[in-house]
Each structure stands twice: as structure tokens, then as C-alpha cells.
Design a protein around this motif. Structure first.
Motif, PDB file in Angstrom:
ATOM      1  N   HIS A 387       0.621  -1.044  -0.220  1.00  0.00           N
ATOM      2  CA  HIS A 387       0.146   0.114  -0.004  1.00  0.00           C
ATOM      3  C   HIS A 387       0.675   1.294   0.040  1.00  0.00           C
ATOM      4  CE1 HIS A 387      -4.265   0.541   0.384  1.00  0.00           C
ATOM      5  NE2 HIS A 387      -3.572   1.907   0.374  1.00  0.00           N
ATOM      6  N   ILE A 388       1.782   1.378  -0.826  1.00  0.00           N
ATOM      7  CA  ILE A 388       2.527   2.636  -1.146  1.00  0.00           C
ATOM      8  C   ILE A 388       1.904   3.351  -2.382  1.00  0.00           C
ATOM      9  CG2 ILE A 388       4.763   3.304  -1.260  1.00  0.00           C
ATOM     10  CD1 ILE A 388       5.125   1.927   1.540  1.00  0.00           C
ATOM     11  N   VAL A 389       1.456   4.612  -1.985  1.00  0.00           N
ATOM     12  CA  VAL A 389       1.245   4.812  -2.700  1.00  0.00           C
ATOM     13  C   VAL A 389       2.015   6.968  -2.744  1.00  0.00           C
ATOM     14  CG1 VAL A 389      -1.261   6.321  -3.581  1.00  0.00           C
ATOM     15  CG2 VAL A 389      -1.304   4.042  -3.096  1.00  0.00           C
ATOM     16  N   SER A 390       1.446   7.806  -1.970  1.00  0.00           N
ATOM     17  CA  SER A 390       2.248   8.407  -2.005  1.00  0.00           C
ATOM     18  C   SER A 390       3.330   9.207  -1.180  1.00  0.00           C
ATOM     19  CB  SER A 390       0.728   9.370  -1.598  1.00  0.00           C
ATOM     20  OG  SER A 390       1.379   8.933   0.222  1.00  0.00           O
ATOM     21  N   GLY A 391       4.009  10.555  -1.393  1.00  0.00           N
ATOM     22  CA  GLY A 391       5.747  10.742  -1.234  1.00  0.00           C
ATOM     23  C   GLY A 391       5.238   9.692   0.469  1.00  0.00           C
ATOM     24  N   ASN A 406       8.826  -0.127  -2.601  1.00  0.00           N
ATOM     25  CA  ASN A 406       7.895  -1.030  -2.851  1.00  0.00           C
ATOM     26  C   ASN A 406       6.851  -0.788  -4.094  1.00  0.00           C
ATOM     27  OD1 ASN A 406      10.807  -1.959  -4.480  1.00  0.00           O
ATOM     28  ND2 ASN A 406       9.911  -4.489  -4.040  1.00  0.00           N
ATOM     29  N   SER A 407       6.081  -0.810  -4.604  1.00  0.00           N
ATOM     30  CA  SER A 407       4.452  -0.703  -5.265  1.00  0.00           C
ATOM     31  C   SER A 407       4.496  -1.895  -6.221  1.00  0.00           C
ATOM     32  CB  SER A 407       4.410   1.251  -5.257  1.00  0.00           C
ATOM     33  OG  SER A 407       2.545   1.141  -5.648  1.00  0.00           O
ATOM     34  N   ALA A 408       3.557  -1.935  -5.713  1.00  0.00           N
ATOM     35  CA  ALA A 408       2.545  -2.842  -7.172  1.00  0.00           C
ATOM     36  C   ALA A 408       1.457  -2.020  -7.422  1.00  0.00           C
ATOM     37  CB  ALA A 408       2.576  -4.780  -6.400  1.00  0.00           C
ATOM     38  N   ARG A 409       0.014  -1.582  -6.720  1.00  0.00           N
ATOM     39  CA  ARG A 409      -0.544  -1.416  -7.287  1.00  0.00           C
ATOM     40  C   ARG A 409      -0.767  -0.333  -7.831  1.00  0.00           C
ATOM     41  NH1 ARG A 409      -4.653  -3.656  -2.153  1.00  0.00           N
ATOM     42  NH2 ARG A 409      -2.437  -3.463  -0.849  1.00  0.00           N
ATOM     43  N   ALA A 410      -0.196   1.151  -6.924  1.00  0.00           N
ATOM     44  CA  ALA A 410      -0.591   2.180  -7.069  1.00  0.00           C
ATOM     45  C   ALA A 410       0.319   2.036  -9.087  1.00  0.00           C
ATOM     46  CB  ALA A 410       0.693   2.906  -6.924  1.00  0.00           C
ATOM     47  N   MET A 411       1.623   1.154  -9.237  1.00  0.00           N
ATOM     48  CA  MET A 411       2.440   0.790 -10.459  1.00  0.00           C
ATOM     49  C   MET A 411       1.238   0.854 -11.406  1.00  0.00           C
ATOM     50  SD  MET A 411       4.893   2.264 -10.775  1.00  0.00           S
ATOM     51  CE  MET A 411       6.595   2.070  -9.407  1.00  0.00           C
ATOM     52  N   MET A 412       0.200  -0.093 -11.113  1.00  0.00           N
ATOM     53  CA  MET A 412      -1.053  -0.987 -11.907  1.00  0.00           C
ATOM     54  C   MET A 412      -2.090   0.775 -12.155  1.00  0.00           C
ATOM     55  SD  MET A 412      -2.160  -4.188 -10.265  1.00  0.00           S
ATOM     56  CE  MET A 412      -3.430  -3.835 -11.258  1.00  0.00           C
TER      57      MET A 412
END
Length: 524
Positions: A387-391, A406-412
């Protein structure tokens, strides 16, 4: 024969017939082309035995299923507000889309957040902020301990593990192309290294799961010779052993035969057209000492590339035992990726997704403190995933001990995902999580790779701006004392009060073990 459904069916049929004739009275034949198919569906509903609503209310009962199908979209676009969307709110999604498209991302007229609600968090700023000019260029993280021959300079934000097969080839190429353009890393996921990971030539972190795809022996175990071939590719910068993932820790999986195409089989090193099992546990090791030796084996076979492992923390005692094994064998991983229980996946059992695995905040602080307690942290980098989305998400993770994220869903979402929640159906409307060629053709790689690079760059820049506002010049200066959390309407605590750090090396001597670790360390 039930009278009510029969009466409803006959009445509906008559009304449809009359309506068809009235509306298409010239010629009547055109009306029948509409009415007759509906008539057939109605009788089909009446005689089927699987759905009570359709049987009791032929044809009309189908409206319920149409409404159910439309509900997620209606909920997302017309019902939920900007803050209560799950798993990502509209504010989060809009932020990702705006950054990916290089559009305006500022918020007008103040925040929508409730500053006095339990759980609200913020970062302490300084009246002596660090110059933004000096914060423009984000530092990188050197991954590789004393035993590593090929250390890697890792970006602060990277693409988390997502396999080809779960994502479309277009999505994989867009993610890796964005990583290439933006100078960050792309984790392959446990499905192996596909041609679509290699084509854009972006940096890769090769993830090896329990199925050993890409280095799999005929019996399903680890094949050292196959591993050497793949590990030698220059675009593979680091290698990650997947112990567990946040969305479904302790759960294996099966690639069904109908999905095991020749293309997928070639990538994963299996036979096409058969069920392929990914067991819950690894067969290459079965205890902490064996895990350490496996790490050493992969480091040697890869000619000294950084080797690490990923886990969602479950039993605290098991991770303590791994750290004890590191001390005993003098073998350390170069990095550890900590995944939170809130992590996502295309398909997971509900009980596993909702109720298993330690959330990122608790897992990350535990791993950090344990490594400090065994005096291991200085050679092991920690990557936070979940759940990494923002700064600010990055700031919280790094304050708790992470070196990178690392970010998965935000990259999606940067690639085009609209949170349609159809990842498991192969019907993703944006072509991200599907193998349907007709859907994935809508995802234009050249456009989406730019958006991925934009999102990563702007999010890291936002993190650096927060860092400067706190009067800090480097992420390593950010600590738990900088983040505050509201506990109640009248109570606020800092992260260092909620998650107090422990002295370096205190777990190496039984007389200095903190009380919070004593039960797991000493009671057996």
C-alpha cells in the motif's frame, strides 16, 4: 407446478407479446424478433432449478443479476466519497492518475481529511526547512553486503512483484519500460522472467518462489544449472527468494492446465497443458540454517549478485530464528523485502487476504528492530512493500526502518488500472490483468511506460519535498520521531512512542534482551 411463477411467466409473456405488436405493428414480424428471444429466456428461467429468483420471477428476476454486476461500478463512481473507497480511495487513485499523466496534482480549498479522527497521521515539519534545490536529486540505496561482488544502486521507489500471466504482456512491457526510462527496478514476480520483462531492457529483480519457475527441475525442485543461465543475464540486478506474500501468506497455488499455454510453459520451465503446483513451502530448504546456505548458494551461482528474501511476518519466533542462523553461519542476505498483510493479489482466499499476516507497520518495525538487536542491520537493506502510493507513504515506511519502497497496485494504476476488481476474471477492462488479446490491445505500451516513469519520479520528488520540509537532507535522517498518529480525539503519539526502538546488539546477550522480545527469545 407452482401457480405464482407460472402466472408471472404467462403474464410477462403476454405483455411482451402485446408490447411487441403494439410497438412494431408494421410489420409485426419485426416485433417478434425482439419478443421471441425474450420469451425463450423466460421459459428457460422457469424450468431451470439453480436460481430461485429466476424460477419464481422468470425474465424479471434477471434484473437482480444485472444490478449485482453493475454494483461495483455504481458504488465506485456514484456512491463512495473521496476518502472511503477500498482498497484505494478516490484521492489515492486520482493522485496516481494525475502524476502518471503529468497533470495538476495540487488540492484546492484545503484537505478533506479529518484531522481529529482516530488514525490520522502527519509528519513534523521544521521552521528551518532544507532547500528544495538540494532535494531535487533523490539519493539511491546501495544494496550488497561484504560478501556481494555486484552491489546494485536501488532507487527509493520501485515496481513490486507482479508476474506475467497475472498481468498482460503489454502491462509488463509498460512497467519495465517505465523502469528503464525512470532508472528504477522492476520485480518479476514468481512467474519467471518473460521476454516481455527483457524487451524494454529495464533493471530486474528476479523473484524465485516455491515453484522455482525459470530454474525448475523436472521434479519441481530447484535446478542450479537453469538458475545460472538466467541469473547471468545483465538486466537481472538482484535475486529475491519469496518466502511469503502479504495477500496470501502460507498459501501455494495451482496453474491450471487450461491456462498453462505453450508460451507460459516455456517461461516457467514446465510442460504445457498440465496442472502446475506451487506448494506453500520451499523444497530447497526447510529450516533457518538451510535458508542461509541457500542464500549463499545463489550468491555463488549468480557470481555475487545481491541475494535477499521477501516475507510477510507471521510467527515472530521464526524470524528471530532466521536472525540467529545468520549470526551462527555468518551468512547474511543483502536485502529483506517486508510485505504487509494488506498487500494485494489478483486472487486470494478471503480468509487469507482478510485475516492472515502482520500488517506492514508492525511487520516493518519488528524486522528493523530485530536486525538492530542482532547487529545485522548495517549489511542488510530493508525494502517495504504494501500500500505504497504517496510520498507520505514512503516517508512513513522509511521512518520505521525501510531503506527503499516497492509499489505494485499504484504502479498498476499508473499503467491504467481503474480498480474494477476483476483481476481474477481475465476480464480486466483496461487490459492490465488479463490474457485476453482483445482487451490488452487497448493498453498502448509506449504511452503507459511514460506514465509509469512519471508516477515514480513525481512520487519520489514529493517524498524529497517532505524530507526537506522536515529540515532533513537525506532519507537516513528520517526517524520514527518525525511521524505522529492520533490515537483518540485528545491523544497523540509519535511513532517512536508507539514503536520504541531497541539498542543495537541487545539481542546477542541474554542479560540485555528487552522485555518485549524476552518471551520469544528465551521461552521455548
Amino acid at each position: 407446478m407452482h401457480i405464482r411463477p407460472l402466472f408471472a411467466l404467462v403474464a410477462t409473456s403476454i405483455l411482451l407479446l402485446i408490447g411487441g405488436i403494439a410497438f412494431f405493428w408494421q410489420p409485426i414480424l419485426w416485433g417478434l424478433t425482439i419478443v421471441l428471444p425474450l420469451e425463450i429466456l423466460g421459459w428457460q428461467d422457469f424450468f431451470q432449478k439453480s436460481h430461485a429468483i429466476r424460477r419464481n420471477f422468470p425474465l424479471l428476476g434477471r434484473i437482480r443479476y444485472v444490478a449485482e454486476m453493475m454494483r461495483p461500478g455504481v458504488q465506485q463512481y456514484f456512491v463512495e466519497n473521496d476518502l472511503n473507497g477500498r482498497p484505494f480511495s478516490r484521492i489515492d487513485r486520482t493522485l496516481v492518475y494525475s502524476r502518471a499523466k503529468s497533470e495538476t496534482e495540487t488540492a484546492p480549498f484545503g484537505t478533506q481529511m479529518d484531522f481529529y479522527a482516530e488514525g490520522y497521521e502527519w509528519m513534523a515539519h521544521s521552521i528551518y526547512p532544507y532547500s528544495l534545490d538540494n532535494a531535487e536529486h533523490a539519493p539511491r540505496v546501495q544494496v550488497g553486503g561484504s560478501a556481494c561482488k555486484q552491489p546494485y544502486s536501488l532507487a527509493l521507489l520501485n515496481v513490486s512483484a507482479m508476474s506475467f500471466g497475472s498481468l498482460s504482456k503489454n502491462a509488463i512491457m509498460a512497467l519495465n519500460g517505465g523502469a528503464k526510462d525512470g532508472g528504477f527496478a522492476h520485480n518479476t514476480g514468481e512467474g519467471g522472467v518473460s521476454p516481455f520483462h527483457l524487451q524494454p531492457n529495464g533493471d530486474l529483480i528476479w523473484q524465485i518462489g516455491t515453484g522455482y519457475f525459470g530454474c525448475r527441475a523436472e521434479n519441481g525442485g530447484f535446478d542450479a544449472e537453469k538458475f545460472v543461465v538466467t541469473a547471468s543475464w545483465p538486466t537481472i540486478k538482484m535475486i529475491e527468494i519469496k518466502l511469503s506474500q502479504g495477500a496470501k501468506p502460507g498459501h501455494g497455488g495451482i496453474l491450471p492446465a487450461k491456462k498453462n499455454t505453450a508460451e507460459i510453459a516455456a517461461i516457467r520451465g514446465v510442460k504445457a497443458g498440465v496442472d502446475v503446483n506451487s506448494p506453500p513451502a520451499h523444497s530447497a530448504f526447510g529450516n533457518p540454517i538451510e535458508l542461509c546456505h541457500f542464500i549463499q548458494k545463489l550468491r555463488k551461482l549468480s557470481d555475487g549478485k545481491p541475494i535477499g528474501f521477501k516475507l510477510c511476518v507471521g510467527s515472530e519466533r521464526e524470524f528471530l530464528d532466521i536472525c540467529k542462523a545468520m549470526v551462527e553461519t555468518n551468512i547474511r542476505p543483502d536485502f529483506i523485502t517486508v510485505d504487509g498483510g494488506e498487500g494485494g493479489t489478483g486472487a486470494a482466499p478471503v480468509e487469507f487476504s482478510n485475516s492472515l499476516g502482520m500488517p506492514l507497520r508492525e511487520g516493518l518495525t519488528f524486522v528493523t528492530d530485530t536486525l538492530l538487536g542482532f547487529n545485522l542491520k548495517k549489511e542488510i537493506k530493508i525494502i517495504a512493500s504494501g500500500h505504497i502510493v504517496s510520498g507520505f507513504d514512503m516517508a512513513k515506511a522509511i521512518a520505521m526502518g525501510a531503506d527503499a519502497c516497492n509499489s505494485a497496485r499504484a504502479m498498476m494504476m499508473a499503467v491504467g488500472c481503474i480498480q474494477a476488481l476483476q483481476c481474477h476474471t481475465n476480464e480486466c477492462p483496461t487490459g492490465v490483468a488479463t490474457q485476453d488479446e482483445s482487451l490488452m490491445q487497448g493498453l498502448v505500451v509506449a504511452d503507459k511506460r511514460t506514465r509509469v516513469a512519471n508516477f515514480q519520479r513525481k512520487t519520489v520528488h514529493a517524498f524529497m519535498e517532505l524530507l526537506g520540509a522536515a529540515g532533513l537532507s537525506h532519507p537516513s535522517q528520517l526517524g520514527r520521531q518525525h511521524i505522529y498518529r492520533r490515537i483518540s480525539m485528545s491523544s497523540v503519539m509519535r511513532y517512536d512512542q508507539l514503536y520504541p526502538e531497541i539498542p543495537i546488539g541487545c539481542l546477542l546477550n541474554s542479560s540485555t534482551i528487552p522485555e518485549v522480545f524476552r518471551r520469544e527469545m528465551l521461552e521455548r
